[in-house]
Structures are given as structure tokens and as C-alpha cells.
Design an enzyme around this catalytic site. Structure first.
Site, PDB file in Angstrom:
ATOM      1  N   THR A  12      -1.770   9.017   1.664  1.00  0.00           N
ATOM      2  CA  THR A  12      -1.779   7.557   1.832  1.00  0.00           C
ATOM      3  C   THR A  12      -2.565   7.222   3.098  1.00  0.00           C
ATOM      4  O   THR A  12      -3.128   8.103   3.759  1.00  0.00           O
ATOM      5  CB  THR A  12      -0.351   7.007   1.952  1.00  0.00           C
ATOM      6  OG1 THR A  12       0.254   7.521   3.156  1.00  0.00           O
ATOM      7  CG2 THR A  12       0.503   7.424   0.759  1.00  0.00           C
ATOM      8  N   SER A  64      11.185  10.330   6.780  1.00  0.00           N
ATOM      9  CA  SER A  64      10.114  11.310   6.884  1.00  0.00           C
ATOM     10  C   SER A  64      10.718  12.667   7.194  1.00  0.00           C
ATOM     11  O   SER A  64      11.845  12.759   7.707  1.00  0.00           O
ATOM     12  CB  SER A  64       9.127  10.917   7.985  1.00  0.00           C
ATOM     13  OG  SER A  64       8.209  11.960   8.231  1.00  0.00           O
ATOM     14  N   SER A  70       0.840  -1.195   0.000  1.00  0.00           N
ATOM     15  CA  SER A  70       0.000   0.000   0.000  1.00  0.00           C
ATOM     16  C   SER A  70       0.874   1.243   0.000  1.00  0.00           C
ATOM     17  O   SER A  70       2.103   1.174   0.141  1.00  0.00           O
ATOM     18  CB  SER A  70      -0.923   0.015   1.232  1.00  0.00           C
ATOM     19  OG  SER A  70      -0.145   0.079   2.416  1.00  0.00           O
ATOM     20  N   LYS A 111      12.852   7.537  12.773  1.00  0.00           N
ATOM     21  CA  LYS A 111      13.257   8.073  11.472  1.00  0.00           C
ATOM     22  C   LYS A 111      14.563   8.848  11.578  1.00  0.00           C
ATOM     23  O   LYS A 111      15.418   8.803  10.681  1.00  0.00           O
ATOM     24  CB  LYS A 111      12.154   8.971  10.905  1.00  0.00           C
ATOM     25  CG  LYS A 111      10.847   8.240  10.620  1.00  0.00           C
ATOM     26  CD  LYS A 111      11.033   7.129   9.597  1.00  0.00           C
ATOM     27  CE  LYS A 111       9.727   6.466   9.227  1.00  0.00           C
ATOM     28  NZ  LYS A 111       9.889   5.380   8.233  1.00  0.00           N
ATOM     29  N   TYR A 153       8.004   7.792  16.637  1.00  0.00           N
ATOM     30  CA  TYR A 153       8.082   7.670  15.170  1.00  0.00           C
ATOM     31  C   TYR A 153       9.191   8.571  14.636  1.00  0.00           C
ATOM     32  O   TYR A 153      10.035   8.132  13.837  1.00  0.00           O
ATOM     33  CB  TYR A 153       6.738   8.049  14.563  1.00  0.00           C
ATOM     34  CG  TYR A 153       6.752   8.198  13.066  1.00  0.00           C
ATOM     35  CD1 TYR A 153       6.771   7.084  12.228  1.00  0.00           C
ATOM     36  CD2 TYR A 153       6.746   9.460  12.474  1.00  0.00           C
ATOM     37  CE1 TYR A 153       6.785   7.218  10.843  1.00  0.00           C
ATOM     38  CE2 TYR A 153       6.759   9.602  11.099  1.00  0.00           C
ATOM     39  CZ  TYR A 153       6.780   8.485  10.297  1.00  0.00           C
ATOM     40  OH  TYR A 153       6.799   8.620   8.927  1.00  0.00           O
TER      41      TYR A 153
END
Length: 446
Positions: free
Chosen positions: A371, A323, A194, A340, A336
Site C-alpha cells: 500500500t 500492525s 486508500s 499500535k 507509530y
């Protein structure tokens, strides 16, 4: 064994990068860019020569000349000169007061004018009139003019170099032919079920039909669905289920499966990962652990498993999708962003250590891309967020994002910034972190 004629998808030929074909347009473009560079170089050269000549002319007064006559000067000659120069003038000149007020008659004691007067070399007579006699003001103006001229030329050189860099970056197609770069290569994409990973596979097949794909994710059914959508021979695609959270067992067995099928790996795109939507005080330790385990530890474990193959071949390209949060962390994304940021450090070190092995490393920093990343993000309790963020919903189209990523990979860029406001946020974080902090505060408050 039945033999069949070679089809357009025959993969037996070498996977080495073919030489880029020279077209008429590329020749014209190269000549145009070369002409601009030559013109700018000539302009800069002329300005440097003018600056050198200016300095040489301004330093003519440094030549000591013998004089034998009387020099008349204002008292401000000695008054306005710097302290150490005034003492030298008094030491070298013998000055006698004359009857007309503030005028002096000065002669050198040793037959030389020391220190030399800037106005003296411009005179053919042995006398200096009152307009040319102000040594201090002439000297100061001369120094200021020299400095201004130098700064002017320096900033123009920077401007011209910037113009050349912009032209080379946006116009000249240096190693950015996606089809040529990926032709017959084996590209392994994680997180291909995805989002960005899925669009990368679609765009790669569209732009370079001969590319062989290894598609990995946890959901094997979605991978098979993707292969059915791709307009390629199914033999070009290998569906390889992979869960990065199981990194403690290593991924060498997965690498061996790919090598048994295609005999090589050319590009590994580390795209798989999970996001977060929770405050630090509400996030359980298990959530922090899972984010670091999947996003960082799983990614580097797979990278290390492929690294030995790249070293052996003396060729390879690692791509990691991180990111903008890896540069500028925001609220609700603490672990998160940390995972990254760790990827940035790891792959920067990897690039340095294995440049000698001809291994390229590209770090992709997407901004807001449309997304399901926010829907699949983890909340503090470990449950899925199951909500589409408004900014994500208005983000960059994933097809556009995939094309920009492939374009940057083909250009062998060290970093790629894609998505809305990605470049602005990253450069603000580097140059004006406090300004970016205030912008984030106001954005969250609104």
C-alpha cells in the site's frame, strides 16, 4: 409517495445473522472430523488403560505376603537399595552369613517380608535366585519404565490434540462464511479512501453484496470515487468524511448520522492511521503527538461513541487494524509502534469488559502489505516520507490481505495475522525475543 417493487438490495428485512445452511459437503466434512476425533480418543484411551495396568502390575510387589522360609540374596540387595530402604531391610530381616563368600541367609523377624521385594512376587517358590535378588536395580528400572511410559503417553496425547486443533482450524468452516456473516449488516470502515480500507470495501461488496457500507476518511473525493467503482446500489453506501485528529470534539454526531441513515451499526472497522519513518532523536514532539492522537486517541474516541449503541443492541463487532509493529517494534517507527501497542492493550481490555454484552473484538496485525503507507508516513520534521519502502513494495497484495481480514472477522477471531512474515515475527517476539532482536540487527545492517 411512489411504491416500487422490492429489489435485490432491499434492506428492510432483519439484520440478524441467518442460520448457516447445512450442505452435503459440510455434513461429510463434519462426519470425517468426528471420525478422526473418535479414533484419536480411542487410541488415547487404550494407552491410558495400558499405563494404568502397567502401574498396577508394577505395584503388585507392594502387597505384603507372609513367608516362612529362608530367602537367599546377594549382598548387593542391601547395598544398592536407597539408604532409608536399607535400614528398613536390616530392621525387618535377620541375615546370617554363610560359608560361600558374599551370600547371606535372610529371614523376616515378624513373618512378613517388609519392605516387599519386587522380584519376590514373580516367584512361586520360597527362594529367590541370584538373578532376581537385586532389589535396587529392579526397583530403579521399574520406576524408570513407569516414568518413560507416562511421558510417552503424555507427549502422544499432546500430539493428537495438536492434530485435532490443526484440522479444526484449517478445514472445519466454523462461522467463516463471509456472505452469511455480513448479510444486510452495516459495516463502518475508517481509512477507506486508500490501502487496506479501500480493498476491504471492494472485497466486502464482492463477497457479500447485501452489506451496507459507511465509508470514512479525510479525502471525501476519494470516497465518492470508491463508491462509483463498487457494483452496488449507491443507496447502500454512506460517504462520511472523518478526521480522527479532531477527536477532542467527540464523534457522537458522526454516529448519529449513521444511525439516522441505517438505524444500526453492526461492525466498526478501525482502519485509519498514519505511519512513521524517522529516528527517535530526529522526531519532533509534534510528530509524536500527532501519531498518538490519530492512531490511538482518535480510534478509541470513535470506538467509545459506537460502544453505547452496541451495548444497547447487545450485539456488535469492533475490528481494529494495528500492525506487527504493535508486537515487535523496529527502528524508524518508535511512536507509530507505541500507538499500535496501545491499541492492543485497549481493545484487549474492551473484549474482557463487554463479552457479557455479546460484543466481539478482533485485532488485525498486518505485516508488509503493498500500500502507500510508507509514502504517507511522517518523517521527524512532520513532512511526508514520499518514498515506497522496498519491503512494502514487495509486500502482500492488499486484495489478499482484505480477504484474510474479512475471513477472520467472520470467524470472530480475537487476532488476525496477515502479510509476509507476520506470524513468524509475532511468535518469535513471544518465544525468542533475543533471537528476533539479533535478526532485526542483522537485517538493518544489511
Amino acid at each position: 409517495m411512489n411504491s416500487s417493487p422490492m429489489s435485490e438490495f432491499d434492506l428492510s428485512e432483519s439484520s440478524e445473522l441467518p442460520p448457516t445452511s447445512i450442505t452435503h459437503s459440510s455434513i461429510v466434512l463434519s462426519i470425517a472430523i468426528l471420525s478422526v476425533v473418535v479414533i484419536i480418543f480411542l487410541i488415547v484411551l487404550c494407552k491410558l488403560v495400558r499405563c494404568l495396568c502397567f502401574q498396577q502390575n508394577s505395584n503388585n510387589h507392594d502387597q505384603t505376603e507372609r513367608i516362612s522360609s529362608v530367602i537367599q540374596s546377594d549382598i548387593s540387595t542391601i547395598h544398592w537399595y536407597p539408604q532409608h530402604h536399607r535400614s528398613q531391610i536390616k530392621h525387618s530381616l535377620s541375615c546370617d552369613h554363610i560359608n560361600d563368600g558374599n551370600r547371606y541367609t535372610c529371614t523376616t523377624k515378624d513373618g512378613f517380608l517388609s519392605p516387599p521385594l519386587p522380584s519376590y512376587n514373580r516367584c512361586h517358590s520360597n527362594e529367590v535366585n541370584s538373578l532376581d535378588a537385586n532389589i535396587t536395580r529392579s526397583s530403579i528400572q521399574l520406576n524408570q519404565q513407569t516414568m518413560n511410559e507416562f511421558l510417552n503417553i503424555f507427549f502422544q496425547i499432546i500430539l493428537y490434540l495438536g492434530i485435532i486443533a490443526i484440522i479444526a482450524y484449517f478445514i472445519y468452516p466454523l462461522h467463516n462464511n463471509i456472505e452469511n456473516y455480513f448479510k444486510n449488516n452495516v459495516v463502518w470502515i475508517t481509512g477507506a479512501s486508500s490501502g487496506i480500507g479501500r480493498e476491504l470495501a471492494k472485497e466486502l461488496v464482492r463477497l457479500s453484496p447485501s452489506t451496507r457500507l459507511v465509508l470514512s476518511a479525510r479525502r471525501e473525493d476519494e470516497l465518492h470515487s470508491l463508491v462509483a467503482e463498487l457494483p452496488v446500489n449507491p443507496d447502500q453506501c454512506l460517504v462520511l468524511p472523518l478526521d480522527l485528529e479532531t477527536h477532542e470534539y467527540g464523534f457522537q454526531s458522526k454516529v448519529d448520522i449513521v444511525l439516522d441513515r441505517f438505524n444500526q451499526i453492526d461492525v466498526l472497522i478501525n482502519n485509519a492511521g498514519i505511519s512513521q519513518r524517522s529516528l527517535i532523536k530526529e522526531t519532533k514532539y509534534a510528530v509524536d503527538t500527532r501519531l498518538i492522537s490519530v492512531n490511538f486517541l482518535g480510534t478509541i474516541t470513535l470506538t467509545k461513541a459506537v460502544l453505547s449503541h452496541f451495548i444497547q443492541r447487545q450485539k456488535g463487532h469492533f475490528v481494529v487494524v494495528t500492525s506487527v509493529a504493535g508486537y515487535a517494534a523496529t527502528s524508524l517507527r518508535s511512536s507509530y509502534a507505541a500507538s499500535k501497542h496501545a491499541l492492543h492493550a485497549f481493545f484487549d481490555a474492551l473484549r474482557l469488559e463487554h463479552t457479557k454484552d455479546h460484543i466481539d473484538v478482533t485485532i488485525v496485525c498486518p505485516g508488509f502489505v503493498k500500500t502507500n503507507i510508507s509514502i504517507n508516513a511522517l518523517e521527524g520534521s512532520g513532512q511526508l516520507h514520499n518514498k515506497m519502502d522496498p519491503k512494502t513494495e514487495k509486500g502482500t497484495d492488499p486484495t489478499v490481505c482484505a480477504y484474510d481480514i474479512l475471513h477472520g472477522i467472520a470467524a470472530r477471531k480475537h487476532e488476525i495475522y496477515v502479510g509476509h512474515l507476520a506470524s513468524i515475527v509475532i511468535y518469535l517476539r513471544r518465544l525468542c525475543p533475543q533471537l528476533l532482536y539479533r535478526i532485526f540487527l542483522r537485517t538493518e545492517a544489511s
